[in-house]
Scaffold this active site. Structure first.
Site, mmCIF file in Angstrom:
data_model
loop_
_atom_site.group_PDB
_atom_site.id
_atom_site.type_symbol
_atom_site.label_atom_id
_atom_site.label_comp_id
_atom_site.label_asym_id
_atom_site.label_seq_id
_atom_site.Cartn_x
_atom_site.Cartn_y
_atom_site.Cartn_z
ATOM 1 N N TRP A 10 -12.067 -14.455 -2.470
ATOM 2 C CA TRP A 10 -11.607 -13.065 -2.587
ATOM 3 C C TRP A 10 -12.320 -12.130 -1.605
ATOM 4 C CZ3 TRP A 10 -11.181 -11.915 -8.598
ATOM 5 C CH2 TRP A 10 -10.257 -12.802 -9.159
ATOM 6 N N LYS A 11 -13.370 -12.616 -0.956
ATOM 7 C CA LYS A 11 -14.138 -11.796 -0.002
ATOM 8 C C LYS A 11 -14.571 -10.475 -0.668
ATOM 9 C CE LYS A 11 -11.776 -14.265 3.586
ATOM 10 N NZ LYS A 11 -11.255 -14.330 4.937
ATOM 11 N N HIS A 94 -19.521 -19.524 5.427
ATOM 12 C CA HIS A 94 -18.222 -18.983 5.847
ATOM 13 C C HIS A 94 -18.381 -18.317 7.215
ATOM 14 C CE1 HIS A 94 -14.641 -16.530 6.055
ATOM 15 N NE2 HIS A 94 -14.108 -17.350 5.159
ATOM 16 N N GLU A 166 -12.139 -24.435 8.525
ATOM 17 C CA GLU A 166 -11.481 -23.140 8.696
ATOM 18 C C GLU A 166 -11.558 -22.693 10.160
ATOM 19 O OE1 GLU A 166 -11.207 -20.850 4.758
ATOM 20 O OE2 GLU A 166 -13.082 -20.290 5.711
ATOM 21 N N SER A 212 -5.143 -18.688 6.665
ATOM 22 C CA SER A 212 -3.749 -18.267 6.456
ATOM 23 C C SER A 212 -2.906 -19.277 5.675
ATOM 24 C CB SER A 212 -3.088 -17.905 7.794
ATOM 25 O OG SER A 212 -3.799 -16.828 8.410
HETATM 26 P P1 PGA Z 1 -7.223 -16.313 4.915
HETATM 27 O O1 PGA Z 1 -8.794 -16.561 4.712
HETATM 28 O O2 PGA Z 1 -6.500 -17.226 3.959
HETATM 29 O O3 PGA Z 1 -7.013 -14.854 4.582
HETATM 30 O O4 PGA Z 1 -6.906 -16.633 6.322
HETATM 31 C C1 PGA Z 1 -9.313 -17.836 4.503
HETATM 32 C C2 PGA Z 1 -10.822 -17.779 4.389
HETATM 33 O O5 PGA Z 1 -11.463 -17.037 5.140
HETATM 34 O O6 PGA Z 1 -11.430 -18.479 3.544
#
Ligand code: PGA
Length: 249
Positions: A10-11, A94, A166, A212
């Site tokens: 969720w950041k 991350h 990622e 994404s």
């Molecule tokens: P995103 O982010 O699905 O919005 O690209 C993925 C992440 O940073 O874990």
């Protein structure tokens, strides 16, 4: 067969009350999956998350953790604090933490070791920038990130680790890696784990794709041989979007 692990990162979004509301909305929508479902809200929302998710199939992860036991580290969060809250997973390394908060492969490794020592399961993020991809060093880079992150980790613990591939250029950009690109790098990571630990670890370690991920591409991605689920940012912030990914089958 490896189980898929689908985690929402969720950041820096959602307040504690919004966390409670989103998890309450998700509970009936994801209850029938056999896969592992994790939500990772920001530290201030972890108590709300574990209380709301308690007794359901939704697990809770943190987005970061410090590697020291306790002490004069203003602003940091220890493994014991997370465990006391009922948190089971922790995202480490991350790319946003590497980019904005000076996280390095070495600090990621210290955090991975601490997480395992305490019984938290790390979701270790690796991935290349667009420039690195264009230079042709993607596999070299993720292999190095993987090796350093796992330095000193026992085979038994490595079996329980989650590695999230990622690509930085795919995060929050709407530009998903193709299934072929994601599969190729996830396989390179699995081959690297095989070189370090052998096939018995490589066959069971979880390797996710992130960048994404959305309902429209999750099925194809998750059905690729070496992709064991996803780490989802933007599309994990709405129950309907995240549910579509979790229920990709
Ligand atoms: P995103 O982010 O699905 O919005 O690209 C993925 C992440 O940073 O874990």
């Amino acid at each position: 067969m490896r189980k898929k692990v689908i985690a929402g990162n969720w950041k820096m979004n959602k307040t504690p009350s919004e966390t409670k509301a989103l998890i309450e909305e998700l509970i009936p929508l994801v209850k029938n999956t056999d896969d592992t479902v994790i939500v990772c809200p920001t530290a201030a929302c972890l108590a709300a998350a574990t209380e709301t998710a308690n007794g359901t199939n939704i697990k809770v992860g943190a987005q970061n953790m410090f590697y020291e036991e306790s002490g004069a580290f203003t602003g940091e969060i220890s493994a014991d604090m997370l465990l006391d809250l009922g948190v089971e997973y922790v995202i480490l390394g991350h790319s946003e933490r590497r980019q904005y908060f000076a996280e390095t492969d070495e600090t990621v490794n210290l955090k991975v070791l601490k997480a395992f020592e305490k019984g938290l399961l790390p979701i270790i993020c690796v991935g290349e920038s667009l420039e690195q991809r264009e230079q042709g060093i993607t596999n070299d880079l993720v292999r190095m990130q993987t090796k350093i992150a796992l330095k000193g980790v026992s085979s038994e613990n490595a079996k329980k680790a989650i590695i999230a591939y990622e690509p930085i250029w795919a995060i929050g950009t709407g530009k998903t890696a193709t299934t072929e690109q994601a599969q190729e790098v996830c396989k390179a990571i699995r081959d690297c784990v095989c070189e370090i630990y052998g096939k018995d670890v490589a066959d069971v370690i979880t390797i996710q794709y992130g960048g994404s991920v959305k309902a429209a591409n999750s099925k194809e991605l998750f059905e690729a041989g070496d992709i064991d689920g996803g780490l989802v940012g933007g599309a994990s912030l709405k129950a309907a979007d995240f549910e579509g990914i979790v229920n990709y089958k």
